[in-house]
Design a protein around this motif. Sequence first.
Motif, PDB file in Angstrom:
ATOM      1  N   ARG A 198       0.508  -1.094  -0.421  1.00  0.00           N
ATOM      2  CA  ARG A 198       0.123   0.295   0.450  1.00  0.00           C
ATOM      3  C   ARG A 198       0.514   1.268  -0.366  1.00  0.00           C
ATOM      4  NH1 ARG A 198      -5.105  -1.098  -1.085  1.00  0.00           N
ATOM      5  NH2 ARG A 198      -5.898  -3.248  -0.655  1.00  0.00           N
ATOM      6  N   ASN A 199       0.500   2.334  -0.700  1.00  0.00           N
ATOM      7  CA  ASN A 199       0.782   3.748  -0.114  1.00  0.00           C
ATOM      8  C   ASN A 199       1.112   4.105   0.712  1.00  0.00           C
ATOM      9  OD1 ASN A 199       2.020   4.359  -3.199  1.00  0.00           O
ATOM     10  ND2 ASN A 199       0.024   5.804  -3.584  1.00  0.00           N
ATOM     11  N   ILE A 317      21.544  11.564   8.666  1.00  0.00           N
ATOM     12  CA  ILE A 317      20.674  10.256   8.824  1.00  0.00           C
ATOM     13  C   ILE A 317      19.310  10.736   8.875  1.00  0.00           C
ATOM     14  CG2 ILE A 317      21.271  10.759  11.463  1.00  0.00           C
ATOM     15  CD1 ILE A 317      21.133   8.038  12.024  1.00  0.00           C
ATOM     16  N   SER A 318      18.503   9.268   8.175  1.00  0.00           N
ATOM     17  CA  SER A 318      17.332   9.371   8.117  1.00  0.00           C
ATOM     18  C   SER A 318      16.619   9.019   8.189  1.00  0.00           C
ATOM     19  CB  SER A 318      16.605  10.964   6.954  1.00  0.00           C
ATOM     20  OG  SER A 318      16.638  10.706   6.099  1.00  0.00           O
ATOM     21  N   VAL A 319      14.926   8.828   8.732  1.00  0.00           N
ATOM     22  CA  VAL A 319      14.131   7.579   8.308  1.00  0.00           C
ATOM     23  C   VAL A 319      13.440   8.381   7.251  1.00  0.00           C
ATOM     24  CG1 VAL A 319      11.974   6.044   9.216  1.00  0.00           C
ATOM     25  CG2 VAL A 319      13.470   7.408  11.066  1.00  0.00           C
ATOM     26  N   VAL A 320      13.885   6.844   5.881  1.00  0.00           N
ATOM     27  CA  VAL A 320      12.940   6.925   4.768  1.00  0.00           C
ATOM     28  C   VAL A 320      11.901   6.320   4.385  1.00  0.00           C
ATOM     29  CG1 VAL A 320      14.894   7.863   4.174  1.00  0.00           C
ATOM     30  CG2 VAL A 320      14.239   5.839   3.396  1.00  0.00           C
ATOM     31  N   GLY A 321      11.390   5.419   5.340  1.00  0.00           N
ATOM     32  CA  GLY A 321       9.865   4.258   5.009  1.00  0.00           C
ATOM     33  C   GLY A 321      10.211   3.521   6.685  1.00  0.00           C
ATOM     34  N   VAL A 322       9.402   2.945   6.841  1.00  0.00           N
ATOM     35  CA  VAL A 322       9.467   2.020   8.322  1.00  0.00           C
ATOM     36  C   VAL A 322       9.254   0.525   6.794  1.00  0.00           C
ATOM     37  CG1 VAL A 322       8.829   3.705   9.649  1.00  0.00           C
ATOM     38  CG2 VAL A 322       6.734   2.301   8.827  1.00  0.00           C
ATOM     39  N   PRO A 330      10.836 -18.128   6.489  1.00  0.00           N
ATOM     40  CA  PRO A 330      12.046 -17.744   7.093  1.00  0.00           C
ATOM     41  C   PRO A 330      13.434 -17.940   6.299  1.00  0.00           C
ATOM     42  CG  PRO A 330      11.528 -19.432   8.100  1.00  0.00           C
ATOM     43  CD  PRO A 330       9.912 -18.866   7.109  1.00  0.00           C
ATOM     44  N   ASN A 331      12.736 -18.482   4.897  1.00  0.00           N
ATOM     45  CA  ASN A 331      14.213 -19.248   4.249  1.00  0.00           C
ATOM     46  C   ASN A 331      14.324 -18.682   2.993  1.00  0.00           C
ATOM     47  OD1 ASN A 331      15.935 -20.486   6.247  1.00  0.00           O
ATOM     48  ND2 ASN A 331      14.329 -22.197   5.811  1.00  0.00           N
ATOM     49  N   ALA A 332      13.245 -18.347   1.998  1.00  0.00           N
ATOM     50  CA  ALA A 332      13.282 -17.899   1.485  1.00  0.00           C
ATOM     51  C   ALA A 332      11.686 -17.364   0.888  1.00  0.00           C
ATOM     52  CB  ALA A 332      13.520 -18.997  -0.091  1.00  0.00           C
ATOM     53  N   PRO A 333      11.318 -16.209  -0.077  1.00  0.00           N
ATOM     54  CA  PRO A 333      12.441 -15.393  -0.820  1.00  0.00           C
ATOM     55  C   PRO A 333      13.382 -14.499  -0.418  1.00  0.00           C
ATOM     56  CG  PRO A 333      10.472 -14.381  -1.818  1.00  0.00           C
ATOM     57  CD  PRO A 333       9.619 -15.461  -0.265  1.00  0.00           C
ATOM     58  N   LYS A 334      13.293 -14.056   1.295  1.00  0.00           N
ATOM     59  CA  LYS A 334      13.964 -12.995   2.348  1.00  0.00           C
ATOM     60  C   LYS A 334      14.026 -11.479   1.293  1.00  0.00           C
ATOM     61  CE  LYS A 334      17.536 -15.827   4.192  1.00  0.00           C
ATOM     62  NZ  LYS A 334      16.389 -15.834   5.631  1.00  0.00           N
ATOM     63  N   ASP A 335      12.436 -11.461   1.282  1.00  0.00           N
ATOM     64  CA  ASP A 335      12.500  -9.512   0.951  1.00  0.00           C
ATOM     65  C   ASP A 335      11.738  -8.665   1.637  1.00  0.00           C
ATOM     66  OD1 ASP A 335       9.846 -10.550   0.440  1.00  0.00           O
ATOM     67  OD2 ASP A 335       9.798 -10.505  -1.179  1.00  0.00           O
ATOM     68  N   ASN A 336      11.949  -7.412   1.554  1.00  0.00           N
ATOM     69  CA  ASN A 336      10.740  -6.770   2.547  1.00  0.00           C
ATOM     70  C   ASN A 336      10.646  -5.100   2.082  1.00  0.00           C
ATOM     71  OD1 ASN A 336      11.295  -6.686   6.560  1.00  0.00           O
ATOM     72  ND2 ASN A 336      10.381  -8.519   5.145  1.00  0.00           N
ATOM     73  N   TYR A 337       9.608  -4.752   2.440  1.00  0.00           N
ATOM     74  CA  TYR A 337       9.187  -4.204   1.543  1.00  0.00           C
ATOM     75  C   TYR A 337       8.375  -3.137   2.658  1.00  0.00           C
ATOM     76  CZ  TYR A 337       8.915  -6.968  -2.051  1.00  0.00           C
ATOM     77  OH  TYR A 337       9.436  -7.594  -3.667  1.00  0.00           O
ATOM     78  N   ALA A 338       8.878  -1.523   2.256  1.00  0.00           N
ATOM     79  CA  ALA A 338       8.139   0.052   2.484  1.00  0.00           C
ATOM     80  C   ALA A 338       7.227   0.491   2.225  1.00  0.00           C
ATOM     81  CB  ALA A 338       8.665   0.640   4.159  1.00  0.00           C
ATOM     82  N   SER A 339       6.957   1.490   2.518  1.00  0.00           N
ATOM     83  CA  SER A 339       5.927   2.148   2.068  1.00  0.00           C
ATOM     84  C   SER A 339       6.943   3.700   1.770  1.00  0.00           C
ATOM     85  CB  SER A 339       4.599   2.966   3.073  1.00  0.00           C
ATOM     86  OG  SER A 339       3.853   1.622   3.339  1.00  0.00           O
ATOM     87  N   GLN A 340       6.965   3.792   0.652  1.00  0.00           N
ATOM     88  CA  GLN A 340       7.729   5.642   0.691  1.00  0.00           C
ATOM     89  C   GLN A 340       7.396   6.416   1.739  1.00  0.00           C
ATOM     90  OE1 GLN A 340       8.572   6.607  -3.618  1.00  0.00           O
ATOM     91  NE2 GLN A 340       9.479   4.365  -4.299  1.00  0.00           N
ATOM     92  N   PHE A 341       8.284   7.230   2.345  1.00  0.00           N
ATOM     93  CA  PHE A 341       7.479   8.643   2.487  1.00  0.00           C
ATOM     94  C   PHE A 341       8.028   9.160   1.491  1.00  0.00           C
ATOM     95  CE2 PHE A 341       9.351   7.880   7.138  1.00  0.00           C
ATOM     96  CZ  PHE A 341       8.240   7.307   7.516  1.00  0.00           C
TER      97      PHE A 341
END
Length: 385
Positions: A198-199, A317-322, A330-341
């Motif tokens: 989500r945005n 130093i700054s936070v660009v997303g969460v 826990p083994n694949a595909p090992k990816d994470n996403y964040a909504s862009q600030f």
Amino acid sequence: MLLPDAVQANDEFVVNTNLTDLRLPAPDLLTLKPVVNPLFAPDTSTLTPSSGSGPFAAGVMTAKGRVTGFDSRAYGTFGIPYTTTRVQDGEQSAAGTTTANYLSTTYPYRAIGKLTFSAGYCTASLIRRSVLVTAAHCIQTFGSGSNLFTNFQYYPGHYGASGATNAQIAPYGIWTWAGLVRPSSWANGTDTGSGSARNNDLAVIAVAKNSANQFIGDITGYLNYSWNNYSFVSSAKTGNLNTAAVTTLGYPQLSDGGAILQRSDGPTYTTVVSGASQLWQGSDFTGGASGGPWVVNFRSREAALTGGAVVGTAPVISVVGVTSWGSADPNAPKDNYASQFGQNTQYPNASYGTYGSGNIASLLNTLCTSAAPGGGTYASQGYCN
């Protein structure tokens, strides 16, 4: 395998024939001059990344011996490298030591903590004097209207390994919330995207003062925040991909049971998933890391530069997303996403009050201009400094 026209090297072993060198007076380390490569630097203006791993098999040497080939657990099938480590000093367990949580109580780590509430826990970070940022899904279920989770409490610098003392579990105390803002498009289920992508999976929380009338940020310090992909760069040297070096932090359940803050470092890219503006990275973070900060230029202290050296552009130093979502495996595909600030369909404005552009600025502007305990607004009371 030999490459065409290759000339094999002949290594040479050199013996120290004058062991009395070991007994020479120690030099003054502060006056020694640094050694630099005297060969001229070639032209790199047209340099581009290699498109493959090369003709030779990769391997690594460990204390247990040589390891060759690829292990899917090293970086998963996602194909983006990263490293993950505990934010810990001292013994593996907190039992019998007072130093295990030392690192997590230093800045900037102590500006990050565990957020507990009625549905479980997430991660959050302080981005103003007394304002946290976390994921919207840590506030309420998508599309659930006015039904929010309850009993929000924040543990900055939390370390909860087996045997941890109360002082390690809550080194700066336990803080409650005074007010929060989440996107209305999250609450009513209309936010751009599909499924978990989500945005605007982000929210801000005003942290109430403690019993001594102190702001949390005056004790722990706090991070900066930024928008529209600050510190990202796209060039021929990145393969024309928009990327940044990002440090992600959180309390993922599958690492030490979510009891110890974890740090993951690697390249992060901008992308669009089902119409939603996202940041994406390789990572082994799972549930519990949600809401944890994605930080550019992560560091503890500034170096003193000499010889005309400068830090370059976009060095803050700054936070660009969460952390919003990722692979549950826990083994694949090992990816994470964040909504862009930043600016998007729901938050198109370049300016929201004095707080910047896009979603993060709008949420802060709404919170900081709202009525605060004791009169005035959160901004006028100092929460949003």
